[in-house]
Design a protein around this motif. Structure first.
Motif, mmCIF file in Angstrom:
data_model
loop_
_atom_site.group_PDB
_atom_site.id
_atom_site.type_symbol
_atom_site.label_atom_id
_atom_site.label_comp_id
_atom_site.label_asym_id
_atom_site.label_seq_id
_atom_site.Cartn_x
_atom_site.Cartn_y
_atom_site.Cartn_z
ATOM 1 N N ASP A 317 -5.607 2.774 4.705
ATOM 2 C CA ASP A 317 -5.228 2.141 3.618
ATOM 3 C C ASP A 317 -5.918 0.515 3.333
ATOM 4 O O ASP A 317 -5.494 -0.208 2.724
ATOM 5 C CB ASP A 317 -3.615 2.065 3.272
ATOM 6 N N ASN A 506 2.490 0.551 6.719
ATOM 7 C CA ASN A 506 2.359 1.884 7.084
ATOM 8 C C ASN A 506 1.680 2.276 8.590
ATOM 9 O O ASN A 506 2.370 3.137 9.113
ATOM 10 C CB ASN A 506 1.940 2.809 6.070
ATOM 11 N N PHE A 507 0.483 1.668 8.730
ATOM 12 C CA PHE A 507 -0.136 2.095 9.838
ATOM 13 C C PHE A 507 -0.224 1.260 10.953
ATOM 14 O O PHE A 507 -1.313 1.471 11.830
ATOM 15 C CB PHE A 507 -1.349 2.339 9.398
HETATM 16 C C1 LIG Z 1 3.129 3.071 2.477
HETATM 17 O O1 LIG Z 1 4.634 2.952 2.324
HETATM 18 C C2 LIG Z 1 5.058 2.576 1.047
HETATM 19 C C3 LIG Z 1 6.561 2.398 1.217
HETATM 20 O O2 LIG Z 1 7.141 3.138 2.432
HETATM 21 C C4 LIG Z 1 4.655 3.792 0.338
HETATM 22 O O3 LIG Z 1 5.190 3.370 -0.937
HETATM 23 C C5 LIG Z 1 3.248 3.840 0.107
HETATM 24 O O4 LIG Z 1 2.823 4.970 -0.612
HETATM 25 C C6 LIG Z 1 2.585 4.059 1.379
HETATM 26 N N1 LIG Z 1 1.341 3.993 1.334
HETATM 27 C C7 LIG Z 1 0.405 4.894 2.104
HETATM 28 C C8 LIG Z 1 -1.054 4.750 1.939
HETATM 29 O O5 LIG Z 1 1.066 5.805 2.557
#
Ligand SMILES: *[C@@H]1O[C@H](CO)[C@@H](O)[C@H](O)[C@H]1NC(C)=O
Ligand SMILES: *[C@@H]1O[C@H](CO)[C@@H](O)[C@H](O)[C@H]1NC(C)=O
Ligand SMILES: *[C@@H]1O[C@H](CO)[C@@H](O)[C@H](O)[C@H]1NC(C)=O
Ligand SMILES: *[C@@H]1O[C@H](CO)[C@@H](O)[C@H](O)[C@H]1NC(C)=O
Ligand SMILES: *[C@@H]1O[C@H](CO)[C@@H](O)[C@H](O)[C@H]1NC(C)=O
Ligand SMILES: *[C@@H]1O[C@H](CO)[C@@H](O)[C@H](O)[C@H]1NC(C)=O
Ligand SMILES: *[C@@H]1O[C@H](CO)[C@@H](O)[C@H](O)[C@H]1NC(C)=O
Ligand SMILES: *[C@@H]1O[C@H](CO)[C@@H](O)[C@H](O)[C@H]1NC(C)=O
Ligand SMILES: *[C@@H]1O[C@H](CO)[C@@H](O)[C@H](O)[C@H]1NC(C)=O
Ligand SMILES: *[C@@H]1O[C@H](CO)[C@@H](O)[C@H](O)[C@H]1NC(C)=O
Ligand SMILES: *[C@@H]1O[C@H](CO)[C@@H](O)[C@H](O)[C@H]1NC(C)=O
Ligand SMILES: *[C@@H]1O[C@H](CO)[C@@H](O)[C@H](O)[C@H]1NC(C)=O
Length: 709
Positions: A317, A506-507
């Motif tokens: 991301d 997230n990562f």
């Molecule tokens: C990352 O996490 C957020 C909240 O948990 C979520 O809304 C978002 O879609 C996620 N992004 C990706 C790229 O997975």
């Protein structure tokens, strides 16, 4: 040859030509071959000189007289041997061949000012390296050019709180009036010692007799006194003369930088955009010119940052992170922060796409390879934290770093006492301009763990990089050392920290620096830059910048230097992508409709080896890696006496060389001269007499002889 004309005329003509030819060959041999010189002089091929550098007020380094300094060689293996050189020896001046372990300030103090007895010094490398340490740098590097001064944080100025480089004896910042050379090759040192033993040793109590073994060192420097003096002279010359005689040049090179997410570099970043800066330094130095291995003081840190950049670029991301990340590798930080002061200067004047106000936070890697335990120290600036809002930001930053380390069992983050100042770091130059929140990560809590800071011994060995015997270069390149694993952990921490500072969530735990990348980079920078991987990511015309030894990280004056290019292309390889363009399109992307030079850099690199052949498969690499000028603003502003910006310049010279030969005694030379003069006078007198009495002398009829020629 078109000589044989045929017929009888050719008889005498041919013979005449033959004689002429003989004469010519003889003459040519004498002039061109210089065979006399070649037999007598043995050039030393692997040496490094100490040269003159200048700042606003001082000159440092060494020089010889304009014709080189010559002296009878004396080997000094222990301090007592100096007695011969300084008082007992009957044939001064002496050229001292000094054992590396003795090359210290206390010994050099004894030699200073003894120009009638000392012609110069040749220093051999100590093997093993001196224990417990050796640093010719100063105890307080870059003092006066960081953030602390007598008017701002006087309690921290001049390293009052912590002497960072406690072993520094300042030798590399002294001025010597004789030449000093480093002997880099043991075999050459052996040749010199043999010559010394054969000719110069005291034998059975009697003094050595001529001819003696001598050494001559050439390193005459054009510039004197200070940068102010030499730049003013060069400047006046270049204003009034079409062929100016430049005598010194500012130390300068390029910073390497890149962005995680590409931006349009032709315009300034929008003021609402935020950037997290990851910084480290590229350069080091030693007492000798262009000898700057800098393993712990530079290489380990920038290699770690390269690996972190690679790891971060792989995160899925990156394109959607709220904040951007900028990686910077500063050049010339060793010489009063040339690179970082220039970047701050450019940012303040809008000459850099990123502005100071865009900077959200700053994470710098100091020296990180000598972690004795699991600890990594987070240094912050106590002055800016007097402001509560800055303090809160710094606290948040440290929390983020600590949080990032939780998944890395081999790392424990520590905070030094809050009243401890920053170690020498690029962050200090940014803090001079803005109170940004920043942290410097190092392996030391107070004084450096590096016992060989800015010395010739800060090599692979210093950070424990070694390879099993008997492996091929290719096997060494890919051998993952313990040091590489430890640095990869730091790179992982850096990658995760930057990701979180950029607003990613997230990562974070999936970010993992590759120990293989770290180990290959360490091998390339510290052992052998001319390896298959480095060749593959360099441009074809730059392949000669890779040598069979380690790279040296002295900033120099002709730039970009080897290090700058290699880091630039390594970063491009690690963070860029291969795009399908032809060579022409790659070199001029405006010909490719889908590409844009405002946003990306393109380079046509040699590419990896074809599996079946020795041919390389060139490819076009697209990245955001760019160079930015690292010339001190003092020279832009023509403030050569600046106290704000670095003023270091390097003197120019004509000839640097070293050689050994046998010399005759002064008496013998004198006698030879006198005899020559005597013969000359005698022959003049005889000629005069013959001339005067010619009529009498040549009256007698000549004997008819059988002379034909
Ligand atoms: C990352 O996490 C957020 C909240 O948990 C979520 O809304 C978002 O879609 C996620 N992004 C990706 C790229 O997975
Ligand atoms: C120039 O270098 C000398 C030697 O390191 C140092 O003593 C002096 O303070 C420096 N001058 C300036 C203006 O930094
Ligand atoms: C020195 O000489 C030895 C034997 O002559 C040779 O094996 C070695 O490679 C040489 N070392 C260097 C650094 O040239
Ligand atoms: C340096 O190189 C020259 C030419 O190759 C050689 O004659 C000379 O012996 C070398 N010097 C030393 C000290 O080995
Ligand atoms: C030094 O003395 C020894 C023994 O007294 C003798 O064998 C040797 O030849 C002498 N060397 C020289 C150079 O005179
Ligand atoms: C980048 O900025 C320049 C100057 O503002 C502009 O002319 C150019 O079109 C921009 N390029 C892109 C790809 O947006
Ligand atoms: C940073 O903060 C300190 C303490 O609040 C202040 O004295 C200093 O002037 C500030 N520096 C800058 C560049 O704004
Ligand atoms: C503290 O720093 C902020 C900016 O970071 C500034 O707006 C504020 O005025 C400073 N406070 C003091 C007391 O200097
Ligand atoms: C150096 O590395 C070797 C093996 O890679 C290891 O056994 C040794 O403990 C290390 N030494 C230090 C001082 O880290
Ligand atoms: C650096 O590059 C120059 C120019 O190509 C080359 O001659 C030199 O050998 C290189 N230095 C090292 C240490 O590889
Ligand atoms: C980086 O180098 C490797 C090895 O030569 C090569 O396979 C890869 O394509 C390169 N990547 C880029 C982006 O240049
Ligand atoms: C390498 O050689 C094999 C068999 O000799 C062949 O099938 C393959 O296509 C070749 N690969 C390349 C890249 O030339």
């Amino acid at each position: 040859m078109a000589v044989s004309g045929g017929g009888s005329a050719a008889g005498s003509g041919g013979r005449f030509l033959l004689h002429l030819l003989h004469f010519c060959v003889l003459l040519a041999g004498l002039c061109r071959g210089n065979s006399v010189e070649r037999k007598i002089y043995i050039p030393l091929n692997k040496t490094a000189p100490c040269v003159r550098l200048l700042n606003a007020t001082h000159q440092i380094g060494c020089q010889s007289s304009i014709n080189g300094n010559t002296g009878v060689i004396h080997v000094v293996e222990k301090e007592e041997d100096l007695k011969w050189v300084l008082s007992d020896g009957p044939n001064p001046p002496y050229m001292v061949l000094l054992e590396g372990v003795l090359f210290t300030r206390s010994l050099m103090e004894k030699l200073k000012g003894r120009n009638n007895r000392i012609a110069g010094l040749a220093v051999s490398l100590a093997k093993p390296r001196p224990t417990p340490g050796y640093s010719p740098s100063v105890q307080c590097p870059n003092d006066g050019f960081g953030i602390y001064s007598d008017s701002y944080g006087p309690e921290y100025a001049h390293c009052k709180d912590v002497a960072w480089n406690i072993l520094g004896d300042g030798l590399a910042y002294e001025d010597f009036s004789f030449p000093i050379f480093l002997l880099e090759d043991e075999n050459e040192t052996r040749v010199i010692k043999q010559c010394y033993q054969d000719h110069n040793l005291v034998q059975n109590g009697s003094l050595p007799t001529f001819p003696l073994c001598a050494m001559q060192l050439f390193s005459h420097m054009h510039a004197v006194l200070s940068t102010v003096t030499c730049m003013r002279r060069s400047y006046i010359q270049s204003t009034f003369s079409i062929n100016p005689e430049i005598i010194c040049d500012p130390l300068s090179d390029y910073n390497v930088w890149s962005l995680l997410r590409p931006i349009n570099t032709s315009e300034s970043m929008a003021s609402a955009d935020r950037v997290v800066v990851a910084a480290t330094r590229l350069d080091s130095r030693s007492f000798f010119w262009n000898v700057a291995p800098g393993a712990e003081s530079a290489v380990a840190s920038f290699v770690t940052q390269l690996a972190a950049a690679e790891a971060l670029q792989k995160v899925p991301d990156v394109a959607t992170l709220p904040r951007n990340v900028m990686f910077v590798f500063f050049q010339g930080e060793t010489f009063d922060y040339i690179g970082s002061s220039r970047m701050v200067y450019d940012m303040e004047r809008g000459k850099f796409p990123v502005q100071l106000d865009n900077i959200d936070s700053f994470v710098e890697l100091g020296q990180v390879a000598l972690r004795n335990s699991l600890e990594l120290w987070m240094h912050t600036d106590p002055m800016s934290q007097k402001n509560a809002s800055v303090r809160n930001q710094v606290e948040a930053l440290l929390d983020t770093v600590e949080k990032s380390s939780t998944g890395i069992p081999t790392l424990v983050l520590q905070r030094p006492s809050q009243s401890q100042p920053l170690p020498p770091s690029s962050l200090q130059r940014f803090l001079r301009a803005r109170n940004i929140s920043g942290v410097v990560l190092t392996d030391h809590s107070a004084a450096f763990h590096n016992h060989y800071f800015e010395s010739v011994y800060d090599t692979a060995e210093n950070i424990n990089v070694s390879y099993p015997k008997g492996q091929s270069p290719e096997e060494d390149l890919n051998e993952v050392t313990e040091t590489a694993k430890a640095l990869a952990d730091v790179a992982t921490l850096l990658g995760r920290t930057l990701y979180q500072l950029a607003g990613g969530t997230n990562f974070s735990d999936s970010i993992q620096a590759n120990p293989q990348t770290v180990t290959r980079l360490l091998y390339g920078f510290l052992v052998r830059s001319n390896n298959s991987w480095f060749q593959s990511f360099m441009r074809h015309d730059l392949r000669s910048f890779l040598g069979d030894g380690p790279l040296q990280h002295y900033i120099a004056v002709s730039s970009p230097t080897n290090t700058t290019y290699v880091v630039q292309y390594a970063l491009a390889n690690l963070t860029g992508t291969v795009v399908d363009l032809t060579r022409e399109q790659c070199q001029d992307p405006s010909k490719a409709p889908s590409e844009n030079k405002d946003i990306y850099e393109y380079s046509w690199v040699q590419g990896p080896l074809d599996i079946n052949s020795t041919e390389r498969l060139p490819q076009c690499v697209r990245s955001t890696v760019r160079l930015a000028r690292a010339l001190s603003p003092a020279f832009e502003l023509k403030q050569w006496g600046s106290k704000e910006y670095s003023t270091w310049t390097e003197s120019r010279w004509k000839d640097i060389s070293a050689r050994i030969f046998l010399i005759a005694s002064k008496e013998l030379e004198f006698i030879t001269l006198m005899v020559g003069l005597g013969i000359l006078i005698f022959s003049l007198v005889v000629t005069y007499c013959i001339n005067a009495k010619a009529d009498v002398l040549f009256m007698a009829p000549r004997e008819p002889g059988s002379v034909s020629y």
